[in-house]
Enzyme design. Structure first.
Site, mmCIF file in Angstrom:
data_model
loop_
_atom_site.group_PDB
_atom_site.id
_atom_site.type_symbol
_atom_site.label_atom_id
_atom_site.label_comp_id
_atom_site.label_asym_id
_atom_site.label_seq_id
_atom_site.Cartn_x
_atom_site.Cartn_y
_atom_site.Cartn_z
ATOM 1 N N GLY B 30 0.792 -1.232 0.000
ATOM 2 C CA GLY B 30 0.000 0.000 0.000
ATOM 3 C C GLY B 30 0.821 1.279 0.000
ATOM 4 N N CYS B 240 -26.879 -10.090 -17.799
ATOM 5 C CA CYS B 240 -26.293 -9.673 -19.081
ATOM 6 C C CYS B 240 -27.205 -10.095 -20.229
ATOM 7 C CB CYS B 240 -24.911 -10.304 -19.239
ATOM 8 S SG CYS B 240 -24.215 -10.103 -20.888
ATOM 9 N N CYS B 243 -25.124 -13.008 -22.361
ATOM 10 C CA CYS B 243 -24.819 -14.341 -21.847
ATOM 11 C C CYS B 243 -25.792 -14.790 -20.764
ATOM 12 C CB CYS B 243 -23.383 -14.414 -21.330
ATOM 13 S SG CYS B 243 -23.122 -13.540 -19.770
ATOM 14 N N CYS B 265 -22.194 -7.649 -19.770
ATOM 15 C CA CYS B 265 -20.997 -7.852 -18.946
ATOM 16 C C CYS B 265 -19.914 -6.905 -19.434
ATOM 17 C CB CYS B 265 -20.450 -9.263 -19.108
ATOM 18 S SG CYS B 265 -21.450 -10.557 -18.389
ATOM 19 N N CYS B 271 -17.732 -13.006 -20.746
ATOM 20 C CA CYS B 271 -19.040 -13.031 -21.375
ATOM 21 C C CYS B 271 -19.047 -13.975 -22.591
ATOM 22 C CB CYS B 271 -19.424 -11.616 -21.795
ATOM 23 S SG CYS B 271 -21.130 -11.428 -22.337
#
Lengths: 371, 291
Positions: B30, B240, B243, B265, B271
């Site tokens: 970080g 979606c 799909c 997607c 997808c």
């Protein structure tokens, strides 16, 4: 080498690239020679070398050709090229008193020691379009050159040899009129310089970091910031002590024999020194001038002067105006960085904008949509 | 492969320097490691930070995938993939599972990444404190002193003003209990994927000249209040339109002629796999992040 086929984007890019060449060449004129750009687009080449921070007039001219004259894009091409070559040496600090001057003026002193030397300047031309340049022929160009070089003035100049111009600033300093806020730093042992192309800038920035960031800065950005300090967003009223344009030798330490130096060539630079009165301080009895310094590749007077004004403005201990704040100035003057970032807004933002829409709708649900 | 330039374009010393910065970033999860970001043949702000990391670590046996907004096929993704391929000759793929090295902008793939993969994120804004403090000098001090009070106040005031935290896609996270970090390009939806993942995540901000990292198995916790918990994007159970899959990150597409809104997607590779499976073809789909 397997390269997985992709659907549409690749083809689109190829076609866009071809269109670029088409747009550059569709006029049907003779392709412009890189050498022509180098010789005749002299100031554009110089600007690109400065902002691209690579001194190579041929590559800068090539970049300008490729970029169809867009100086920012050309500087970007040069900068990207730099990333492919290792840095082998750091040159020694250039001694500008050894400059082979082609132009030297002072706005502070009429009778500056050594005299004013106008050189090639457009300052006193009337900005009228010279329509005869529309039809400039090779023949006429040759004729002009022949006449000019064989003329008396030229011979006179040649006879003078290298002109000797003492530094105006040295004279001011000798008279005790110039305060040198960086005197302590100047006396420091010469250590490795901070190289902003290798380390990111830290604040407070060292003087070498400031100078590098300004020297690589975009001419227009420097101009705008310097202008802002002089017209109210800041309190600097700079006077141009000295402006010089000329060639300086570049020296590097000898790779084998320590203590010896080798001259590897010379570069054209523009140098500006501005003086501005220090603000009256209670802890100082004497009023003095202080110095702002600018140096950039090539012939680019506006940039060097703006750089010097900003260098002076950033000395402020309690910055009030944007251009007096070194973080503000140094983070925003790089044309390659700022143009790249602004250009990235052209990229798709479908995912984050979706997230943004969901957040807005959610807030509307919380608070009810208001007209 | 373009033989004019060095392997992976950048000169060797520079690649070594980037790798050293990466080692430091991994050692201090970080923490933003400053590095001497170079110009690349793509514009600053178009993914040069990610690209410098990719070019510094890509080996000849790597298989590289590049994603932009979840899509392998957007022009920027194509352009980056082409550049990596041209200067290294490495194999490229659009299949998340096959890739060993994935460079991405704005998405973490829907298929769960493994410990054999590295995800490189392109970062526009590395500084999570920029919301509350414009000065770099000051934010560096705040990180050093772990002084995140201004950010907490900012989040609190956001709730008071709007009834919730309005940050959509630059949601600050606490990494390893020490540094607050901006996972910047990704939407909230992808933030939980960073928590104790098996994958190494590398973040590169070229214009801002910072590199940071989340090593595998590291705690990554979004900043939240007990009574205002972090929530990811909610698609109201939509699926979606291509799909039929739900539970993925969707983007809206507005049909200019019919006026209808469809959802697809954003991860196109995932997808396509789902569509193939729906057609009865055998495809291998990676695991879920939330299983």
């Amino acid at each position: 080498m397997a390269y997985a086929a992709v659907r549409g984007g690749r083809k689109a890019i190829q076609e866009a690239n071809r269109l670029l060449d088409y747009y550059r060449l569709k006029g049907g004129s003779v392709p412009i020679e890189v050498r022509q750009i180098r010789d005749q687009m002299r100031l554009a080449v110089d600007q690109v070398m400065g902002e691209g921070s690579l001194y190579d007039p041929d590559l800068a001219a090539l970049a300008l050709k490729q970029a169809e004259g867009d100086t920012l894009e050309a500087a970007f091409l040069l900068r990207a090229f730099r990333s492919t070559v290792p840095r082998n040496q750091y040159s020694l600090a250039v001694d500008t008193s050894r400059m082979r001057v082609i132009r030297r003026i002072s706005a502070a002193f009429k009778d500056v020691p050594g005299g004013q030397f106008l050189g090639p300047t457009r300052d006193y031309t009337q900005r009228l379009l010279r329509f005869e340049l529309m039809e400039e022929t090779e023949e006429r160009a040759r004729e002009f050159l022949k006449k000019y070089v064989e003329g008396d003035e030229w011979k006179e100049l040649e006879a003078q040899g290298t002109l000797d111009f003492p530094k105006m600033i040295d004279w001011l300093r000798a008279k005790g009129l110039l305060e040198n806020p960086d005197a302590a730093e100047g006396q420091r042992e010469p250590g490795p310089i901070d190289d902003i192309t290798r380390r990111s800038i830290r604040f407070p920035a060292s003087r070498s970091m400031r100078m590098q960031a300004l020297a690589r800065g975009e001419t227009g950005a420097l101009l705008a910031f310097a202008y802002s300090v002089a017209r109210g967003y800041g309190a600097i009223h700079p006077t141009l002590g000295e402006l010089r344009v000329g060639y300086v030798p570049v020296l590097v330490p000898h790779p084998l024999h320590s203590g010896e130096v080798v001259t590897i060539g010379e570069v054209l630079v523009t140098e500006a020194e501005v003086v501005a009165r220090m603000r009256e301080r209670t802890d100082r009895l004497q009023a003095k001038f202080s110095l702002g310094y600018g140096l950039c590749f090539g012939h680019n007077e506006i940039k060097a002067i703006a750089m010097a004004a900003l260098d002076r403005a950033m000395v402020s201990e309690n910055p009030q105006a944007p251009a007096e704040d070194e973080e503000f100035v140094l983070y925003h003057i790089d044309g390659i960085e700022s143009s790249g970032f602004v250009a990235h807004w052209k990229l798709p933002h479908y995912v984050d904008f979706q997230a943004e829409m969901i957040r807005v709708r959610s807030i509307q649900r919380q608070r009810g949509p208001r007209a | 492969m373009n033989g004019v330039y060095n392997y992976a374009f950048i000169d060797e010393n520079t690649k070594r320097e980037v790798r050293r910065s990466l080692l430091k970033a991994v050692a201090i999860p970080g923490y933003q490691v400053p590095f001497g970001s170079r110009e690349l043949p793509i514009a600053r702000g178009w993914g040069t930070g990610g690209l410098q990391i990719t070019l510094a670590i890509v080996g000849p046996s790597d298989i590289v995938k590049v994603i932009d907004q979840g899509d392998d096929d957007s022009v920027n993704a194509c352009n980056l993939r082409e550049l990596i391929h041209d200067t290294t000759g490495v194999t490229t793929t659009t299949d998340t599972r096959r890739a060993t090295l994935i460079q991405t902008r704005h998405r973490i793939p829907e298929e769960k990444l493994t410990d054999r993969q590295i995800l490189v994120l392109q970062v526009p804004y590395p500084e999570p404190l920029r919301w509350v403090e414009p000065s770099e000098r000051e934010t560096r001090r705040m990180h050093a002193e772990r002084d995140y009070s201004k950010l907490w106040v900012f989040l609190y005031e956001d709730i008071v003003r709007w009834g919730e935290i309005t940050l959509s896609h630059r949601y600050p996270v606490m990494v390893n209990g020490r540094y607050v970090m901006d996972p910047t390009p990704i939407p909230r939806f992808d933030v939980p994927k960073l928590h104790r993942a098996e994958t190494l995540f590398l973040f590169g901000a070229g214009r801002e000249k910072r590199i940071y990292a989340i090593p595998p198995h590291t705690d990554v916790v979004p900043l939240q209040f007990e009574d205002y918990e972090f929530r990811v994007e909610d698609f109201d159970g939509r699926v979606c339109a291509r799909c039929g899959q739900g539970g993925t990150y969707l983007t809206e597409v507005f049909d200019r002629e019919t006026g209808e809104v469809s959802y697809y997607c954003s991860d196109t590779s995932y997808c396509l796999k789902r569509q193939k499976r729906n057609l009865g073809q055998s495809v291998e789909i990676g695991g879920s992040w939330y299983a």
